[in-house]
Write an enzyme that holds these catalytic residues in place. Structure first.
Site, PDB file in Angstrom:
ATOM      1  N   SER A  10       0.816  -1.214   0.000  1.00  0.00           N
ATOM      2  CA  SER A  10       0.000   0.000   0.000  1.00  0.00           C
ATOM      3  C   SER A  10       0.854   1.270   0.000  1.00  0.00           C
ATOM      4  O   SER A  10       1.828   1.380   0.734  1.00  0.00           O
ATOM      5  CB  SER A  10      -0.904  -0.002   1.231  1.00  0.00           C
ATOM      6  OG  SER A  10      -1.636   1.206   1.298  1.00  0.00           O
ATOM      7  N   LYS A  33      -3.217   2.556  -2.413  1.00  0.00           N
ATOM      8  CA  LYS A  33      -2.886   3.567  -1.412  1.00  0.00           C
ATOM      9  C   LYS A  33      -4.013   3.594  -0.368  1.00  0.00           C
ATOM     10  O   LYS A  33      -5.183   3.368  -0.712  1.00  0.00           O
ATOM     11  CB  LYS A  33      -2.788   4.935  -2.103  1.00  0.00           C
ATOM     12  CG  LYS A  33      -2.604   6.121  -1.176  1.00  0.00           C
ATOM     13  CD  LYS A  33      -1.201   6.192  -0.639  1.00  0.00           C
ATOM     14  CE  LYS A  33      -1.049   7.249   0.462  1.00  0.00           C
ATOM     15  NZ  LYS A  33       0.232   7.085   1.182  1.00  0.00           N
ATOM     16  N   LEU A  84      -0.577  10.127   4.383  1.00  0.00           N
ATOM     17  CA  LEU A  84      -1.820   9.566   3.823  1.00  0.00           C
ATOM     18  C   LEU A  84      -2.533  10.490   2.829  1.00  0.00           C
ATOM     19  O   LEU A  84      -3.756  10.598   2.838  1.00  0.00           O
ATOM     20  CB  LEU A  84      -2.789   9.163   4.941  1.00  0.00           C
ATOM     21  CG  LEU A  84      -2.348   8.023   5.857  1.00  0.00           C
ATOM     22  CD1 LEU A  84      -3.494   7.627   6.796  1.00  0.00           C
ATOM     23  CD2 LEU A  84      -1.874   6.801   5.083  1.00  0.00           C
ATOM     24  N   CYS A 125      -2.341   4.481  12.331  1.00  0.00           N
ATOM     25  CA  CYS A 125      -2.928   5.794  12.210  1.00  0.00           C
ATOM     26  C   CYS A 125      -3.273   6.267  13.615  1.00  0.00           C
ATOM     27  O   CYS A 125      -3.747   5.485  14.427  1.00  0.00           O
ATOM     28  CB  CYS A 125      -4.200   5.633  11.385  1.00  0.00           C
ATOM     29  SG  CYS A 125      -4.549   7.001  10.350  1.00  0.00           S
TER      30      CYS A 125
HETATM   31  C1  LIG Z   1       6.106   6.338   0.021  1.00  0.00           C
HETATM   32  C2  LIG Z   1       5.418   5.315   0.856  1.00  0.00           C
HETATM   33  C3  LIG Z   1       4.055   5.443   1.130  1.00  0.00           C
HETATM   34  C4  LIG Z   1       3.389   4.491   1.903  1.00  0.00           C
HETATM   35  N1  LIG Z   1       2.053   4.618   2.145  1.00  0.00           N
HETATM   36  C5  LIG Z   1       1.392   3.655   2.844  1.00  0.00           C
HETATM   37  C6  LIG Z   1      -0.012   3.731   3.029  1.00  0.00           C
HETATM   38  O1  LIG Z   1      -0.691   4.637   2.548  1.00  0.00           O
HETATM   39  N2  LIG Z   1      -0.623   2.745   3.744  1.00  0.00           N
HETATM   40  C7  LIG Z   1       0.070   1.677   4.269  1.00  0.00           C
HETATM   41  O2  LIG Z   1      -0.523   0.801   4.885  1.00  0.00           O
HETATM   42  N3  LIG Z   1       1.411   1.591   4.099  1.00  0.00           N
HETATM   43  C8  LIG Z   1       2.080   2.548   3.401  1.00  0.00           C
HETATM   44  N4  LIG Z   1       3.440   2.437   3.208  1.00  0.00           N
HETATM   45  C9  LIG Z   1       4.156   1.288   3.783  1.00  0.00           C
HETATM   46  C10 LIG Z   1       4.350   0.186   2.754  1.00  0.00           C
HETATM   47  O3  LIG Z   1       3.120  -0.342   2.318  1.00  0.00           O
HETATM   48  C11 LIG Z   1       5.218  -0.941   3.315  1.00  0.00           C
HETATM   49  O4  LIG Z   1       4.559  -1.516   4.422  1.00  0.00           O
HETATM   50  C12 LIG Z   1       6.577  -0.466   3.768  1.00  0.00           C
HETATM   51  O5  LIG Z   1       7.073   0.516   2.890  1.00  0.00           O
HETATM   52  C13 LIG Z   1       7.600  -1.595   3.857  1.00  0.00           C
HETATM   53  O6  LIG Z   1       7.797  -2.204   2.611  1.00  0.00           O
HETATM   54  P1  LIG Z   1       9.020  -1.824   1.623  1.00  0.00           P
HETATM   55  O7  LIG Z   1      10.254  -1.894   2.452  1.00  0.00           O
HETATM   56  O8  LIG Z   1       8.969  -2.866   0.546  1.00  0.00           O
HETATM   57  O9  LIG Z   1       8.751  -0.460   1.114  1.00  0.00           O
HETATM   58  C14 LIG Z   1       4.111   3.382   2.440  1.00  0.00           C
HETATM   59  C15 LIG Z   1       5.485   3.276   2.173  1.00  0.00           C
HETATM   60  C16 LIG Z   1       6.139   4.209   1.388  1.00  0.00           C
HETATM   61  C17 LIG Z   1       7.609   4.042   1.117  1.00  0.00           C
END
Ligand SMILES: Cc1cc2nc3c(=O)[nH]c(=O)nc-3n(C[C@H](O)[C@H](O)[C@H](O)COP(=O)(O)O)c2cc1C
Ligand SMILES: Cc1cc2nc3c(=O)[nH]c(=O)nc-3n(C[C@H](O)[C@H](O)[C@H](O)COP(=O)(O)OP(=O)(O)OC[C@H]3O[C@@H](n4cnc5c(N)ncnc54)[C@H](O)[C@@H]3O)c2cc1C
Lengths: 305, 276
Positions: A23, A47, A75, A132
């Site tokens: 997400s 998202k 968010l 959140c």
């Molecule tokens: C730019 C960005 C935006 C994110 N927005 C959300 C979000 O809106 N909702 C959510 O549950 N996680 C969000 N995350 C977390 C990711 O879904 C994920 O759990 C986290 O980045 C770890 O995975 P990764 O190391 O592969 O990025 C976001 C991460 C990044 C980097």
């Protein structure tokens, strides 16, 4: 090749392979259309959306750290009305299952979002982003408190027939306790981990780099933490897990699968390699072929089973 | 139902490993790289950028954005002008002729040349001058010959090389903070005078540090001169997915954030909100 089964079942969501988008790193599935066919994915996780449109935090929102990315997007999203009235129309073209991530400031907001999405056929499942702040509890995150996670999950589960996935935050003392609270509350799947709270300071300006001061750390830097948490949680619950955190290639995906995840989510690495998800699917297929694995599900949790 | 998104129409190939045709130091910390990429050379606009993976590594992690400095559709080549700042640009400077660089391109909106433009004043601060070269080329291509390039930097050695602008017939005017070349002071000190000399149909284009852009925007607003700015923010995905690179803009009287990588990097100066 075709004899290898990569398909998985996550709480009733049939995925043709275990690879999903984490997400917030893949928009609503429409930003990467110039790079690959998103219908090859196991599922698209959107998202996080909220009741009202959110502008998000002021910039700077992003800073790179060693093998990591600190972000404080806040968010930013169009809100549920625009999502249903407009974004959903574009998603009609996507055949892969769509999982919508939701968040609220209060329990009622989560429930309202779950109720409204319950009526939308196109949506395969709902992911509760519990990282959140709860405005009623002085801004403490829902996700850090097992009782709150339990209540929130119960209330949301009652509002929808759709598979409910709870996405756990790693910023807790005991992830297993929170995981069990979510499952007891009716979570049919868990996804973990969200970002780790972090910070970076600009030594020339003598100020935090991010306008929001603190942000969530993601990327390869957090992978060992995420693998450990999946390993612990998988042994304590019997719902399928979506493993997320620093996944860059099929080997990383396999670490999560062997730790106990039935499915994986790719986040930050999409930014580096926009075709990462499809490359991982291909890599998993080749690995299974080479190792004589007929069904990827055989590997789930094999490191401790 | 909305219009079918692009993938279903078969568009592809925004990411590619492209051949490095040349990569050399021009002066001080400024390097020029030439890449073979006909698809981009043909279709890209001035003001768009490439998103380069400086190394197949996890550290540095993110790609680095670079504006297109020059487009040669006949040869199918594009150029970037870059300044060594840190790890990513240092690694980029090590590429040799014949190596391949992984890029996503073209990204962003680019300058808008639709209006009635009879002459142009380009204002560049530091490496911000880079996209203005591609802009000068495309203005020339449209028969717009009265082009001024107001280029500023802290000192002489930090001024971007201007020979390419001069060969194109652009009038180059320089300023340095320490007076080591051209006017002593800010390049924006010279803008009001240049605007006074100019006539109907003059448009200002600027790229550089935020305080410079703000000054340019204010000067143009006072004189009611159309002005486009290319903004900079740390860009991660480059395609609009992550919402990381936003800047605040006015959209029908309400303030909102737009993504530098997708709705930008070029904005109308009137849109930009300067409080951040
Ligand atoms: C730019 C960005 C935006 C994110 N927005 C959300 C979000 O809106 N909702 C959510 O549950 N996680 C969000 N995350 C977390 C990711 O879904 C994920 O759990 C986290 O980045 C770890 O995975 P990764 O190391 O592969 O990025 C976001 C991460 C990044 C980097
Ligand atoms: C649309 C756009 C066009 C650009 N065009 C050019 C150009 O034509 N030539 C040129 O030399 N530079 C250009 N830049 C700036 C260039 O991207 C950065 O200088 C470069 O990323 C620095 O990387 P580094 O690893 O060498 O330095 P680092 O040590 O990583 O950082 C040095 C500084 O560069 C900036 N920076 C770092 N990472 C990024 C990033 N991912 N995105 C944007 N800025 C970053 C930060 O402000 C940081 O303080 C452009 C930036 C943008 C947003």
């Amino acid at each position: 090749m075709s004899k290898i089964n990569l398909s998985v079942d996550i709480a009733g969501i049939k995925m043709q392979n275990p690879v999903t988008t984490a997400s917030g790193t893949f928009g609503f599935g429409l930003d990467y259309l110039d790079y690959f066919d998103v219908n090859q994915l196991g599922a698209v996780v959107t998202k996080t959306i909220t009741i009202n449109r959110r502008m998000g935090n002021p910039p700077p929102r992003i800073i790179e750290t060693p093998s990591g990315l600190l972000n404080s997007i806040g968010l930013a999203n169009p809100g549920i009305d625009e999502f249903i009235q407009s974004t959903l129309l574009d998603l009609e073209h996507i055949k892969a299952p769509i999982i919508v991530s939701i968040a609220g400031d209060t329990e009622e907001e989560y429930v309202e979002l779950a109720e409204r999405l319950d009526k939308v056929d196109k949506i395969a499942g709902i992911e509760l982003n519990v990282s959140c702040p709860n405005v009623r509890m002085g801004g403490i995150q829902f996700g850090v408190c097992p009782e709150q996670v339990n209540r929130l999950t119960k209330a949301s589960a009652a509002a929808t027939q759709k598979p409910l996935i709870v996405k756990l935050t790693p910023n807790v003392t005991d992830i297993v306790e929170v995981a069990c609270a979510a499952v007891e509350g009716g979570a049919r799947s868990l996804s973990l981990i969200n970002t780790l709270l972090g910070m970076s300071i600009d030594i020339n300006k003598r100020k935090p780099v991010l306008a929001n001061n603190v942000g969530g750390l993601a990327g390869p830097a957090i992978r060992p933490v995420a693998v450990r948490m999946v390993w612990q949680v998988a042994q304590a619950v019997d719902v399928p897990i979506i493993g997320v955190g620093g996944i860059c290639d099929y080997r990383d995906a396999l670490e999560f699968i062997m730790a106990g995840a039935a499915s994986v989510g790719v986040g930050t690495w999409n930014f580096v390699n926009p075709t990462a998800c499809v490359d991982i699917i291909e890599g998993l297929r080749c690995f299974c072929l080479e190792q004589g694995v007929k069904d990827i599900n055989e590997l789930v949790g094999c490191s401790w089973k | 139902m909305g219009q079918a998104p692009k993938c279903f129409l078969g568009v592809n190939g925004m990411k590619a490993n492209v051949k490095v045709m040349a990569n050399f130091r021009v002066k001080e910390n400024y390097y020029l790289m030439e890449l073979q990429r006909p698809e981009v050379a043909k279709n890209a606009r001035a003001g768009q950028f490439i998103h380069a993976r400086c190394k197949d590594s996890k550290d540095p992690l993110l790609r680095r954005p670079f504006s297109i400095y020059s487009l040669d559709s006949d040869k199918g080549r594009i150029k970037i002008l870059y300044e060594i700042k840190g790890m990513g640009t240092e690694l980029l400077s090590k590429y040799k002729e014949g190596d391949f660089l992984d890029i996503m391109a073209p990204l962003g909106n680019g300058f808008n040349l639709e209006g009635n433009i009879s002459s142009a004043i380009l204002v560049g601060g530091g490496i911000g001058g880079a996209p203005l070269m591609a802009l000068a080329e495309s203005l020339k291509g449209r028969g717009i010959n009265r082009i001024y390039f107001l280029v500023g930097a802290q000192s002489k050695d930090k001024l971007i090389p201007t020979v390419d602008f001069e060969s194109l017939g652009v009038n180059v005017i320089t300023a340095t903070d320490d007076g080591s070349e051209g006017h002593r002071g800010y390049i924006t000190d010279l803008l009001p005078m240049k605007l006074k000399e100019s006539s109907e149909g003059c448009t200002v284009f600027a790229c550089g540090p935020r305080p410079m852009l703000k000054a340019v925007a204010q000067i143009c607003a006072r004189k009611n001169i159309p002005c486009q700015l290319s903004l900079e923010e740390i860009i991660s995905c480059g395609v609009g997915a992550c919402q990381g690179c936003v800047c605040k803009v006015k959209d029908n009287d309400t303030e909102t954030y737009h993504r530098v990588c997708l709705e930008g990097p070029v904005f109308d100066s009137g849109e930009v909100v300067w409080d951040v």
